[in-house]
Design an enzyme around this catalytic site. Structure first.
Site, PDB file in Angstrom:
ATOM      1  N   HIS A   1       0.808  -1.219   0.000  1.00 24.28           N
ATOM      2  CA  HIS A   1       0.000   0.000   0.000  1.00 24.28           C
ATOM      3  C   HIS A   1       0.841   1.268   0.000  1.00 24.28           C
ATOM      4  CE1 HIS A   1      -3.706  -2.389   1.288  1.00 24.28           C
ATOM      5  NE2 HIS A   1      -4.072  -1.734   0.214  1.00 24.28           N
TER       6      HIS A   1
ATOM      7  N   ARG B   1     -15.597  -4.340   0.237  1.00 28.84           N
ATOM      8  CA  ARG B   1     -15.556  -2.893   0.122  1.00 28.84           C
ATOM      9  C   ARG B   1     -15.524  -2.553  -1.363  1.00 28.84           C
ATOM     10  NH1 ARG B   1     -10.274  -0.834  -0.829  1.00 28.84           N
ATOM     11  NH2 ARG B   1     -10.920   1.158   0.013  1.00 28.84           N
TER      12      ARG B   1
ATOM     13  N   LYS C   1      -4.778   8.226  -9.073  1.00 26.10           N
ATOM     14  CA  LYS C   1      -5.658   7.403  -9.895  1.00 26.10           C
ATOM     15  C   LYS C   1      -5.435   7.647 -11.392  1.00 26.10           C
ATOM     16  CE  LYS C   1      -9.325   7.186  -6.354  1.00 26.10           C
ATOM     17  NZ  LYS C   1      -9.610   5.758  -6.180  1.00 26.10           N
TER      18      LYS C   1
HETATM   19  C1  HEM Z   1      -5.755  -7.470   2.148  1.00 25.33           C
HETATM   20  C2  HEM Z   1      -6.065  -7.314   0.926  1.00 25.33           C
HETATM   21  C3  HEM Z   1      -5.660  -6.116   0.117  1.00 25.33           C
HETATM   22  C4  HEM Z   1      -4.828  -6.119  -0.944  1.00 25.33           C
HETATM   23  C5  HEM Z   1      -4.098  -7.331  -1.514  1.00 25.33           C
HETATM   24  C6  HEM Z   1      -4.744  -4.769  -1.425  1.00 25.33           C
HETATM   25  C7  HEM Z   1      -3.978  -4.374  -2.496  1.00 25.33           C
HETATM   26  C8  HEM Z   1      -3.891  -3.102  -2.972  1.00 25.33           C
HETATM   27  C9  HEM Z   1      -3.063  -2.689  -4.060  1.00 25.33           C
HETATM   28  C10 HEM Z   1      -2.119  -3.602  -4.829  1.00 25.33           C
HETATM   29  C11 HEM Z   1      -3.261  -1.366  -4.266  1.00 25.33           C
HETATM   30  C12 HEM Z   1      -2.573  -0.510  -5.309  1.00 25.33           C
HETATM   31  C13 HEM Z   1      -1.340   0.081  -4.731  1.00 25.33           C
HETATM   32  C14 HEM Z   1      -0.449   0.675  -5.802  1.00 25.33           C
HETATM   33  O1  HEM Z   1      -0.778   1.753  -6.307  1.00 25.33           O
HETATM   34  O2  HEM Z   1       0.575   0.048  -6.122  1.00 25.33           O
HETATM   35  C15 HEM Z   1      -4.229  -0.944  -3.298  1.00 25.33           C
HETATM   36  C16 HEM Z   1      -4.726   0.335  -3.188  1.00 25.33           C
HETATM   37  C17 HEM Z   1      -5.561   0.744  -2.161  1.00 25.33           C
HETATM   38  N1  HEM Z   1      -6.003  -0.032  -1.101  1.00 25.33           N
HETATM   39 FE1  HEM Z   1      -5.739  -1.979  -0.863  1.00 25.33          FE
HETATM   40  N2  HEM Z   1      -5.530  -3.981  -0.656  1.00 25.33           N
HETATM   41  C18 HEM Z   1      -6.106  -4.769   0.301  1.00 25.33           C
HETATM   42  C19 HEM Z   1      -6.977  -4.377   1.267  1.00 25.33           C
HETATM   43  C20 HEM Z   1      -7.352  -3.078   1.482  1.00 25.33           C
HETATM   44  C21 HEM Z   1      -8.261  -2.674   2.500  1.00 25.33           C
HETATM   45  C22 HEM Z   1      -8.962  -3.599   3.499  1.00 25.33           C
HETATM   46  C23 HEM Z   1      -8.396  -1.350   2.418  1.00 25.33           C
HETATM   47  C24 HEM Z   1      -9.273  -0.574   3.351  1.00 25.33           C
HETATM   48  C25 HEM Z   1      -9.306   0.664   3.529  1.00 25.33           C
HETATM   49  C26 HEM Z   1      -7.551  -0.903   1.306  1.00 25.33           C
HETATM   50  C27 HEM Z   1      -7.426   0.387   0.847  1.00 25.33           C
HETATM   51  C28 HEM Z   1      -6.779   0.772  -0.306  1.00 25.33           C
HETATM   52  C29 HEM Z   1      -6.856   2.089  -0.877  1.00 25.33           C
HETATM   53  C30 HEM Z   1      -7.634   3.260  -0.297  1.00 25.33           C
HETATM   54  C31 HEM Z   1      -6.102   2.065  -2.048  1.00 25.33           C
HETATM   55  C32 HEM Z   1      -5.940   3.208  -3.051  1.00 25.33           C
HETATM   56  C33 HEM Z   1      -6.928   2.891  -4.133  1.00 25.33           C
HETATM   57  C34 HEM Z   1      -7.133   3.937  -5.209  1.00 25.33           C
HETATM   58  O3  HEM Z   1      -7.188   5.123  -4.915  1.00 25.33           O
HETATM   59  O4  HEM Z   1      -7.344   3.520  -6.357  1.00 25.33           O
HETATM   60  N3  HEM Z   1      -6.940  -1.991   0.765  1.00 25.33           N
HETATM   61  N4  HEM Z   1      -4.606  -2.022  -2.520  1.00 25.33           N
END
Ligand code: HEM
Ligand code: FES
Lengths: 347, 317
Positions: free
Chosen positions: A194, A224, A318
Site C-alpha cells: 500500500h 468494500r 488514480k
Molecule cells: C488485504 C487485501 C488487500 C490487498 C491485496 C490490497 C492491495 C492493494 C493494491 C495492490 C493497491 C494498489 C497500490 C499501488 O498503487 O501500487 C491498493 C490500493 C488501495 N487499497 Fe488496498 N488492498 C487490500 C486491502 C485493502 C483494505 C482492506 C483497504 C481498506 C481501507 C484498502 C485500501 C486501499 C486504498 C484506499 C487504495 C488506493 C486505491 C485507489 O485510490 O485507487 N486496501 N490495494
C-alpha cells in the site's frame, strides 16, 4: 438476475465491450455522497438485493466468457501474472473449494460440482469444461489448482499468507489491475504494497484495516468498493503494458469522452480460507462508459460533484489528471444543482 | 459471527480431571474445515446465564464429520468447565462459533518445535495432523505432572512416533529450555501452550538467546478472573450496566442484549478492544494483548478479561 446471454466482446484492440441496460442498472455505483475520501469502508459480504452484484459471494454476469477469454490472452503474453509461492499449496486447494462450491450453489444452471469423497467432478457449461479430479492431488489437474480455477472466474484474486501479525501477498492471479503488478508486489506485506497510496496512511486507514483483516473469520467474508477511471474498456491496465494503454489517457476529447472514458469500480471481497488460514482478496472490476452511466441523471450529477471536489493527490494517484476536467465539463449540462438523495441507488 | 449448532456424540473421561467431547453438526452435515491450532468458542446456558469458553479443536483438520475438544475441570473458576463436566451429556446440544486460528503454524518454518504443558497439549493435536500431512520436520515436547495426568499419550505416540518427547515432572524430568532452544537450525519456529510460568520461562529463554520474535509463538487463553462488581456506562449504547463479580464486562454487555465483538474471549486476540473515555479509579488489565505502555495510558481495555475498580467508568461502545 435473469439468465444473461453471455456476450461476445473484446477488452482490447477494437473494444467491443458494452453493458446491457440491465447490467447498467445493477452497476455498483460507488458514491453515496457528493464527496469522496478514503475510509475503512468495510462491510459484511452478505447477500443483499436479489439481482445486484452483492447477491452472491462471487458474481457472474453477462461478461463472464469474454473476461475469461481476455485473461487467457493476457496470460499467453505474460505468464507472470499468475504467481503462487510454494508454501501456498493448501491455499490453492482452498480456492478450488471456495470457487467451485459457491459457483455451483449460486448458479446451478451453469456450474455443477459432485463429490464422492476426494473424487470431484466439475462441470463449467459456459466454458465447456468437464473435469474429474482428486481433491488434494495436483497431478489430476491440467495445471496448478489455483491457476486452473482462477482462469474460470471473473476478477483478480490475491491470496495472502497470514503470519507475524501481518499479511503477505504470496499468491495471485492478476490480469485486470488498475496499474499495479503482482510480480512486483509478490511477497510484500500489507503496508508495503500500500506504500504508493496517498493520504490514506496519514489518516490511519491502513493500521485499522490491517487490524480488522487479521481478525477476519472463516464463514464471515467482508467487502468494500474502490474506484478509478479508465480510458477505453480495457481490463489489463498493468504497468507492464503501459505503452499499450498509457497514451490513450491523452486521447480524450469533448467529442469522444462519453464513449471512451469509463468509471471502473472494484468490488473487493475478502474471505478467510479454512485449510491454510490464508485470506483471499478478490478484486472484481466493473466498467461503465460515461454514455451508459448518464442514463441515470442522479449518477451523472453525483459523479460530476465527486470529480469536482476530488483531492488533487487522489486524482493524480488514480491517473485522472489528463482528462478529469474534460469529464466534468461534459457532465456540466446535466447538472441542475438539485440536492441528491444519499445512497448509491440509480434513482 | 457465524454460529454452528452441534450435538455431543460422545464423551470420554481421559484422566480424572479431563473429559474429551466429540461434537457433530445437529443435522449430521459436514462441519467447516479448519487449520491446525484453531479453536471454537462454546456457548453454555448455565441457569439462564450464557457462558462462553474457548476450546482448541483437537481432531484432524481433514475430518469434517466431527470436532473434538477437551476440557479440564477447573474447580476454582466461574463454572464453565464444571458445567461441561457435570451438565453436558451425550445428546446435549451446544452452540459453537466457526473455527478461528490464533495459533497457526508458520508456513515458512523449516522445522517446528512444539512445547505443551498439561492441557496445553490440545491445540497441538490438530497442528501435528497438519505437519504430518505436509511432511514437515518437527519435535513434540509434552510435559505433565505424573503418569496419570498424561492425557492423549497413546494417541500422540501413534501420531508422532519418535518425534514425541515426554517430560514427566514426578519422575524428575523437566524440559531444559536452554538446551532445547540452543543449536536449532536456522528457520526453526517454536510454539508453546501451557501454564503461565512455563510459557513465560520459554519466552524469556528465547529472548535471551536472541530468537527472532516472529519465530516464537505462544497461546494462552486466560479465564476471566473473578473480582468485585462494578458499574460501567456505555456511551454509544447510552446505557449503564452492572458487572457482577463472577461475570466479565463482555458477558455483562451480552446479558444486557448487546453484541460486542470477540474472538478468543481470553485476552489474546485484541478483537474486543474498547476505548475508555473516562475512569475515576483503576483499570485492572488482565490481557496479553495491550502493551505495557497502552495499559499504563488507560485509554483502552479488553472487556473479555479486564475489570475496573472505580466509581465511574465510561466506555466508547
Ligand atoms: C488485504 C487485501 C488487500 C490487498 C491485496 C490490497 C492491495 C492493494 C493494491 C495492490 C493497491 C494498489 C497500490 C499501488 O498503487 O501500487 C491498493 C490500493 C488501495 N487499497 Fe488496498 N488492498 C487490500 C486491502 C485493502 C483494505 C482492506 C483497504 C481498506 C481501507 C484498502 C485500501 C486501499 C486504498 C484506499 C487504495 C488506493 C486505491 C485507489 O485510490 O485507487 N486496501 N490495494
Ligand atoms: S476477545 Fe480476544 S482479547 Fe478479548
Amino acid at each position: 438476475m435473469n439468465t444473461p446471454a453471455f456476450k461476445k466482446e473484446t477488452f482490447r484492440d477494437d473494444y467491443t465491450f458494452r453493458n446491457s441496460p440491465e447490467a447498467i442498472r445493477r452497476f455498483p455505483f460507488p458514491f453515496a455522497e457528493d464527496e469522496y475520501m478514503y475510509s475503512v469502508n468495510i462491510e459484511q459480504h452478505v447477500s443483499t438485493n436479489p439481482g445486484s452484484v452483492f447477491e452472491h459471494a462471487i458474481d457472474i454476469d453477462e461478461h463472464y466468457i469474454a473476461e475469461c477469454e481476455d485473461r487467457r490472452l493476457t496470460l499467453e503474453r505474460d505468464p507472470t501474472r499468475y504467481i503462487a509461492l510454494p508454501h501456498m499449496m493448501d491455499a490453492q486447494w482452498d480456492m478450488v473449494e471456495l470457487i467451485m462450491e459457491s459457483l455451483s450453489a449460486d448458479y446451478p444452471q451453469w456450474f455443477e460440482l459432485t463429490k464422492n469423497g476426494d473424487q470431484w467432478h466439475w462441470v463449467n457449461k459456459p466454458l465447456e469444461i468437464d473435469q474429474t479430479f482428486t481433491f488434494g492431488d495436483t497431478s489430476t489437474l491440467p495445471m496448478e489448482p489455483f491457476e486452473y480455477i482462477s482462469r474460470q472466474v471473473q476478477g483478480d484474486w490475491i491470496i495472502m499468507d497470514h503470519r507475524d501479525d501481518d499479511l503477505f501477498a504470496d499468491m495471485g492471479m492478476v490480469t485486470s489491475q488498475a496499474d499495479w503488478s503482482i510480480a512486483f508486489d509478490a511477497g510484500m506485506s500489507f503496508k508495503e504494497w500500500h506504500g504508493p497510496v496517498p493520504q490514506a496512511n496519514e489518516i490511519g486507514i491502513f493500521d485499522r484495516a490491517l487490524k480488522y483483516l487479521l481478525h477476519l473469520q472463516y464463514g464471515s467474508p467482508v467487502r468494500r468498493l474502490n474506484w478509478t477511471m479508465t480510458v477505453n474498456p480495457r481490463l489489463d491496465t498493468s504497468p507492464e503494458e503501459f505503452p499499450l494503454w498509457g497514451p490513450d489517457n491523452a486521447s480524450v476529447t469533448p467529442e469522444n469522452v462519453g464513449e471512451k472514458v469509463h468509471l471502473r469500480v472494484e468490488l473487493q471481497a475478502l474471505f478467510r480460507l479454512p485449510r491454510s488460514n490464508a485470506i483471499a482478496f478478490s478484486v472484481r472490476g466493473y466498467l461503465i462508459s460515461l454514455d451508459e452511466l448518464v442514463t441515470y441523471p442522479k449518477w451523472a450529477k453525483r459523479l460530476r460533484r465527486v470529480l469536482t471536489n476530488l483531492h488533487p493527490d487522489l486524482s493524480e494517484y488514480k491517473g485522472l489528471d489528463l482528462y478529469r476536467q474534460t469529464v466534468i465539463d461534459w457532465l456540466e449540462p446535466l447538472e441542475d444543482g438539485a440536492e441528491l438523495s444519499l445512497g448509491t441507488q440509480p434513482e | 459471527m457465524s454460529i454452528l449448532n452441534v450435538r455431543v456424540a460422545e464423551i470420554e473421561q481421559v484422566t480424572d480431571v479431563v473429559k474429551h467431547f466429540t461434537l457433530v453438526e445437529e443435522n449430521g452435515r459436514p462441519l467447516p474445515r479448519f487449520s491446525g491450532g484453531s479453536h471454537v468458542v462454546v456457548s453454555m446456558n448455565i441457569n439462564g446465564r450464557i457462558h462462553r469458553n474457548p476450546y482448541s479443536l483437537m481432531g484432524s483438520p481433514e475430518n469434517t464429520d466431527s470436532y473434538h475438544i477437551s476440557v479440564r475441570r477447573q474447580e476454582k473458576s466461574r463454572g464453565g468447565s464444571v458445567f461441561m463436566h457435570d451438565g453436558v451429556k451425550v445428546g446435549s446440544e451446544l452452540q459453537i462459533t466457526y473455527p478461528v486460528n490464533l495459533f497457526s503454524l508458520s508456513k515458512l518454518g523449516k522445522k517446528h518445535i512444539l512445547v505443551a504443558g498439561g492441557i496445553g497439549i490440545t491445540p497441538f493435536m490438530s497442528q501435528i495432523a497438519d505437519l504430518n500431512r505436509l511432511g514437515d520436520d518437527y519435535e513434540m515436547h509434552y510435559a505433565f505432572r505424573s503418569a496419570e495426568h498424561g492425557a492423549f499419550v497413546e494417541q500422540l505416540k501413534q501420531m508422532c512416533g519418535d518425534r514425541l518427547h515426554l517430560h514427566i515432572e514426578s519422575e524428575g524430568q523437566r524440559i531444559n529450555f536452554q538446551n532445547l532452544l540452543s543449536n536449532q537450525p536456522l528457520g526453526t519456529h517454536i510454539y508453546v501452550c501451557g501454564p503461565e510460568p512455563m510459557v513465560n520461562a520459554l519466552l524469556l529463554t528465547a529472548k535471551d538467546l536472541g530468537w527472532p520474535k516472529t519465530h516464537v509463538h505462544s497461546e494462552q487463553f486466560l479465564a476471566p478472573p473473578i473480582g468485585e462488581s462494578f458499574m460501567v456506562q456505555l456511551a454509544k449504547s447510552n446505557m449503564e450496566i452492572e458487572v457482577p463479580g463472577d461475570m466479565s464486562m463482555l458477558e455483562a454487555m451480552e446479558e444486557a442484549g448487546l453484541e460486542p465483538d470477540f474472538l478468543c474471549r481470553g485476552g489474546a486476540c485484541g478483537r474486543c478492544e474498547v476505548e475508555v473515555l473516562e475512569c475515576d479509579g483503576a483499570l485492572m488489565h488482565n490481557d496479553h494483548y495491550l502493551s505495557d505502555a497502552e495499559k499504563a495510558s488507560g485509554n483502552k481495555i479488553m472487556p473479555c478479561v479486564s475489570r475496573a475498580r472505580c466509581q465511574k467508568l465510561l466506555l466508547n461502545i
